[in-house]
Design a protein around this motif. Structure first.
Motif, mmCIF file in Angstrom:
data_model
loop_
_atom_site.group_PDB
_atom_site.id
_atom_site.type_symbol
_atom_site.label_atom_id
_atom_site.label_comp_id
_atom_site.label_asym_id
_atom_site.label_seq_id
_atom_site.Cartn_x
_atom_site.Cartn_y
_atom_site.Cartn_z
ATOM 1 N N PHE A 1 40.182 105.188 70.069
ATOM 2 C CA PHE A 1 38.780 105.001 69.750
ATOM 3 C C PHE A 1 38.526 103.573 69.257
ATOM 4 C CE2 PHE A 1 37.752 109.560 69.577
ATOM 5 C CZ PHE A 1 39.005 110.119 69.378
ATOM 6 N N TYR B 1 35.450 102.065 66.789
ATOM 7 C CA TYR B 1 34.253 102.294 65.994
ATOM 8 C C TYR B 1 33.678 100.937 65.575
ATOM 9 C CZ TYR B 1 35.042 107.317 65.363
ATOM 10 O OH TYR B 1 35.178 108.659 65.571
ATOM 11 N N PHE C 1 43.351 104.600 61.287
ATOM 12 C CA PHE C 1 42.533 103.427 61.547
ATOM 13 C C PHE C 1 43.315 102.134 61.361
ATOM 14 C CE2 PHE C 1 38.179 104.932 62.068
ATOM 15 C CZ PHE C 1 38.294 106.237 61.646
ATOM 16 N N LEU D 1 42.634 110.885 62.685
ATOM 17 C CA LEU D 1 42.560 109.514 63.139
ATOM 18 C C LEU D 1 43.237 108.579 62.145
ATOM 19 C CD1 LEU D 1 39.003 109.038 64.669
ATOM 20 C CD2 LEU D 1 41.087 109.924 65.690
ATOM 21 N N PHE E 1 33.572 107.109 52.413
ATOM 22 C CA PHE E 1 32.896 107.712 53.555
ATOM 23 C C PHE E 1 33.288 109.169 53.708
ATOM 24 C CE2 PHE E 1 30.567 104.399 55.502
ATOM 25 C CZ PHE E 1 31.261 103.208 55.275
ATOM 26 N N LEU F 1 35.398 111.469 65.051
ATOM 27 C CA LEU F 1 34.762 111.614 63.743
ATOM 28 C C LEU F 1 33.318 111.129 63.759
ATOM 29 C CD1 LEU F 1 37.593 110.297 61.412
ATOM 30 C CD2 LEU F 1 36.920 112.671 61.785
ATOM 31 N N PHE F 2 32.481 111.786 62.924
ATOM 32 C CA PHE F 2 31.086 111.402 62.738
ATOM 33 C C PHE F 2 30.918 111.079 61.250
ATOM 34 C CE2 PHE F 2 29.559 112.712 66.901
ATOM 35 C CZ PHE F 2 30.599 113.524 67.317
ATOM 36 N N PHE F 3 30.452 109.874 60.955
ATOM 37 C CA PHE F 3 30.464 109.376 59.587
ATOM 38 C C PHE F 3 29.094 109.415 58.919
ATOM 39 C CE2 PHE F 3 34.654 107.586 58.881
ATOM 40 C CZ PHE F 3 35.169 107.521 60.159
ATOM 41 N N GLY F 4 29.130 109.576 57.578
ATOM 42 C CA GLY F 4 27.949 109.356 56.771
ATOM 43 C C GLY F 4 27.747 107.868 56.534
ATOM 44 N N GLU F 5 26.702 107.541 55.750
ATOM 45 C CA GLU F 5 26.350 106.148 55.526
ATOM 46 C C GLU F 5 27.202 105.478 54.447
ATOM 47 O OE1 GLU F 5 24.248 105.739 58.495
ATOM 48 O OE2 GLU F 5 23.599 104.228 57.063
ATOM 49 N N ASN G 1 26.204 97.141 55.937
ATOM 50 C CA ASN G 1 25.589 98.158 55.074
ATOM 51 C C ASN G 1 25.336 99.494 55.787
ATOM 52 O OD1 ASN G 1 25.405 96.349 52.825
ATOM 53 N ND2 ASN G 1 23.713 95.360 53.904
ATOM 54 N N GLN G 2 26.140 99.778 56.781
ATOM 55 C CA GLN G 2 26.008 101.050 57.479
ATOM 56 C C GLN G 2 27.349 101.757 57.572
ATOM 57 O OE1 GLN G 2 23.858 100.986 61.198
ATOM 58 N NE2 GLN G 2 22.472 99.377 60.511
ATOM 59 N N GLY G 3 27.314 102.996 58.010
ATOM 60 C CA GLY G 3 28.536 103.735 58.271
ATOM 61 C C GLY G 3 29.135 103.361 59.615
ATOM 62 N N LEU G 4 30.216 104.020 59.964
ATOM 63 C CA LEU G 4 30.889 103.740 61.235
ATOM 64 C C LEU G 4 30.261 104.564 62.351
ATOM 65 C CD1 LEU G 4 33.087 103.054 58.971
ATOM 66 C CD2 LEU G 4 34.722 103.277 60.842
ATOM 67 N N GLN G 5 30.106 103.917 63.507
ATOM 68 C CA GLN G 5 29.582 104.598 64.689
ATOM 69 C C GLN G 5 30.608 104.481 65.807
ATOM 70 O OE1 GLN G 5 25.765 102.906 65.834
ATOM 71 N NE2 GLN G 5 25.423 102.185 63.758
ATOM 72 N N TYR H 1 36.013 115.346 56.061
ATOM 73 C CA TYR H 1 36.991 114.371 55.608
ATOM 74 C C TYR H 1 36.364 113.436 54.570
ATOM 75 C CZ TYR H 1 38.919 115.537 60.243
ATOM 76 O OH TYR H 1 39.385 116.186 61.355
#
Lengths: 114, 114
Positions: free
Chosen positions: B34, B36, B104, B102, A90, A103-107, B41-45, A33
């Motif tokens: 969910f 997150y 958001f 998803l 993202f 979902l698993f996200f990049g930075e 300065n990071q992606g979503l976890q 995505y």
């Protein structure tokens, strides 16, 4: 090493230029995505792909195109960048076996269009 | 239309105080929910998720959320916050199961002050 890698992490470009953001993943997921994040607007889906031969438009696909080069690679292109495409982008992945769509996200890739 | 509403865009709290971040979704027969977290300065976890079963779900760092079907809510709570909890929190909902994506909310910025 990150499971979902985005390049470049930061890019400044000028109006009218063609830009490509790349995403690669080592999670073995089939689904990929591209989302865009703007302050106060949350995340909005641009394009998604459930497998290599499947590409779907999301909520805000105008002005963007994508290519799924392989199961592990999904790139986002801006054919002619404009200032309102300045945003944080993202890439995310998911596995069809995760029926809930987690979902698993990049930075993230921060793009500035001048 | 399917939607996710995060009622507060910013929540400032003092360290060790309790906090609740609110999330409501448009009614549906079946949803996956969910939360997150995005640190600066990071992606979503992924913080936590509700798929089925017990309506109260917990994260490893002390957050919990309760699925309330009658109120169509999935509020996030923590009894005592730390400075390190400062981040933006996103509620997300999947209305479509294995074929869904998803959606958001617009995010809530939690700012924990000493």
């Amino acid at each position: 090493d990150a499971d979902v890698t985005q390049t470049p992490r930061n890019r400044i470009t000028k109006t009218g230029k063609r830009i490509m953001l790349e995403c690669s993943q080592t999670k073995g997921h089939d689904r990929m995505y591209w989302y865009r994040q703007d302050p106060g607007l949350g995340l909005r889906l641009i394009y998604y792909s459930f497998d290599v031969k499947d590409i779907n438009k999301g909520e805000i696909s105008d002005g963007y195109s994508v290519s799924r080069q392989a199961q592990a690679k999904f790139s986002l292109s801006l054919e002619s960048a404009i200032p309102n495409q300045t945003a944080l982008y993202f890439c995310a992945t998911s596995d069809f076996r995760l029926r809930a769509g987690e979902l698993f996200f990049g930075e993230g890739s921060r793009l500035t269009v001048l | 239309a399917q939607s996710v509403t995060q009622l507060d865009s910013q929540v400032p709290v003092f360290e060790e105080a309790p906090v609740e971040l609110r999330c409501n979704y448009s009614s549906s027969v079946s949803v996956y929910l969910f939360w997150y977290v995005q640190y600066p300065n990071q992606g979503l976890q992924l913080l936590l998720k509700y798929l089925s079963g017990s309506t109260l779900v917990e994260s490893i760092n002390g957050f919990e959320a309760e699925f309330n079907k009658s109120q169509t809510s999935f509020h996030l709570r923590k009894p005592s916050v730390h400075i390190s909890d400062t981040a933006e929190y996103f509620c997300a909902v999947n209305y479509g199961g294995s074929q869904g994506n998803l959606i958001f909310g617009k995010g809530t910025k939690l700012s924990v002050k000493p």
